[in-house]
Write an enzyme that holds these catalytic residues in place. Sequence first.
Site, PDB file in Angstrom:
ATOM      1  N   GLY A   1      11.706   3.816   7.747  1.00 54.05           N
ATOM      2  CA  GLY A   1      11.186   5.161   7.992  1.00 54.05           C
ATOM      3  C   GLY A   1      11.237   5.532   9.466  1.00 54.05           C
TER       4      GLY A   1
ATOM      5  N   ASP B   1       8.113   5.133  12.108  1.00 57.58           N
ATOM      6  CA  ASP B   1       8.076   4.003  13.054  1.00 57.58           C
ATOM      7  C   ASP B   1       9.347   4.065  13.901  1.00 57.58           C
ATOM      8  OD1 ASP B   1       5.626   2.433  12.161  1.00 57.58           O
ATOM      9  OD2 ASP B   1       6.681   2.739  10.288  1.00 57.58           O
TER      10      ASP B   1
ATOM     11  N   ALA C   1       6.052   8.265   1.076  1.00 58.04           N
ATOM     12  CA  ALA C   1       7.107   8.032   2.081  1.00 58.04           C
ATOM     13  C   ALA C   1       7.887   6.758   1.744  1.00 58.04           C
ATOM     14  CB  ALA C   1       6.495   7.946   3.474  1.00 58.04           C
ATOM     15  N   HIS C   2       7.192   5.731   1.257  1.00 61.64           N
ATOM     16  CA  HIS C   2       7.898   4.504   0.848  1.00 61.64           C
ATOM     17  C   HIS C   2       8.814   4.795  -0.340  1.00 61.64           C
ATOM     18  CE1 HIS C   2       4.193   2.458   2.622  1.00 61.64           C
ATOM     19  NE2 HIS C   2       5.181   1.880   3.260  1.00 61.64           N
TER      20      HIS C   2
ATOM     21  N   ASN D   1       0.856  -1.185   0.000  1.00 61.96           N
ATOM     22  CA  ASN D   1       0.000   0.000   0.000  1.00 61.96           C
ATOM     23  C   ASN D   1       0.900   1.245   0.000  1.00 61.96           C
ATOM     24  OD1 ASN D   1      -2.332   1.816   1.913  1.00 61.96           O
ATOM     25  ND2 ASN D   1      -2.706   1.010  -0.100  1.00 61.96           N
ATOM     26  N   LEU D   2       1.774   1.259  -0.975  1.00 61.59           N
ATOM     27  CA  LEU D   2       2.881   2.220  -0.980  1.00 61.59           C
ATOM     28  C   LEU D   2       2.403   3.652  -1.221  1.00 61.59           C
ATOM     29  CD1 LEU D   2       5.476   0.142  -3.037  1.00 61.59           C
ATOM     30  CD2 LEU D   2       5.085   0.157  -0.572  1.00 61.59           C
ATOM     31  N   HIS D   3       3.027   4.582  -0.528  1.00 55.72           N
ATOM     32  CA  HIS D   3       2.766   6.009  -0.704  1.00 55.72           C
ATOM     33  C   HIS D   3       4.110   6.730  -0.837  1.00 55.72           C
ATOM     34  CE1 HIS D   3       3.761   6.021   3.526  1.00 55.72           C
ATOM     35  NE2 HIS D   3       2.766   5.190   3.764  1.00 55.72           N
TER      36      HIS D   3
HETATM   37  O1  PAF Z   1       7.314  -1.087   8.752  1.00 59.96           O
HETATM   38  C1  PAF Z   1       6.782  -2.043   8.147  1.00 59.96           C
HETATM   39  O2  PAF Z   1       6.135  -1.867   7.112  1.00 59.96           O
HETATM   40  C2  PAF Z   1       6.921  -3.449   8.710  1.00 59.96           C
HETATM   41  O3  PAF Z   1       6.902  -3.441  10.093  1.00 59.96           O
HETATM   42  C3  PAF Z   1       8.158  -4.190   8.178  1.00 59.96           C
HETATM   43  C4  PAF Z   1       9.444  -3.510   8.610  1.00 59.96           C
HETATM   44  C5  PAF Z   1       8.111  -4.257   6.659  1.00 59.96           C
HETATM   45  C6  PAF Z   1       8.195  -5.623   8.732  1.00 59.96           C
HETATM   46  O4  PAF Z   1       7.062  -6.338   8.351  1.00 59.96           O
END
Ligand code: PAF
Length: 283
Positions: A149, A152, A36-37, A32-34
């Site tokens: 990121g 988190d 920030a990814h 579900n990329l946005h």
């Molecule tokens: O941050 C995330 O999207 C998840 O916690 C990760 C690091 C991909 C592990 O499943």
Amino acid sequence: MQVFHHIQTLREALAAERKAGKRIGFVPTMGNLHDAHIELVKIAQRNCDVVVTSIFVNPLQFGLNEDWDKYPRTLAADSAKLEAAGCDYLFCPNDKEIYPNGMAEQTRVIVPTMTDVLCGASRPGHFEGVTTVVTKLFNIVQPDEAVFGIKDFQQLAVIRRMVEDLCIPIKIVAGEIVREADGLAMSSRNGFITADERPRVAQLNRSLNWIKQEIVQGRRDFNGLIEAAKEQIMEAGFKVDYVNICNSRTLEMAAHDDTEITILGAMYTQGARLIDNVSVVLG
Ligand code: PAF
């Protein structure tokens, strides 16, 4: 971009890259990329010759009453975004590929203590699921660098500790938080915010920034600041999970003379649990 669903074929392709002297960057995601990814992919591209992104909605890091089943799965759109960003490899395994012996039988990786607080306190077992899957993904991809990121913040700190403690030869790189115009941190869970809540959800970020400004101006009554910020968030109509003022490295409650401080918060909207943080380095 080459797409792989299986560990063996991905390993073969990456072995050839490694043999050719290529530096491998890795961006683990749950899809579900946005924007920030995509920023994380760009960071990896800056430092590495080839970039691998993984998409795996890891069941091991979701509690029984959490949103694993409704977590958005948007592989076609994600794939198009990665392709447009110039990502080289996409690894999107299924559950059986990652947990062939079942989750109950899966060997676990546990980082103690710092996973018991903040998000770890309200999501028991979450970080064990994260560190276990990230270790597996690290062993599969064997990157030179991996990018995570800062949104988190606790996850990043836990992974840094795990890499240090287990002597994992991977450089961990941090990507800045990407925000909407009103300060809301971009997240795959933002899609669960209702139209009614949307104008108010940036209160979490406003309250964390308010604490930061108060600290910069010399206030050190941390408990008072935390309680006032919680009030602000509740007045905006949200249930607070936690607001805390922590030492940026240990994630323990900040001491009055700490110079590197991170203010972290989590709150519940009707359909999502949102997290955010802001850091300050005092001179
Ligand atoms: O941050 C995330 O999207 C998840 O916690 C990760 C690091 C991909 C592990 O499943």
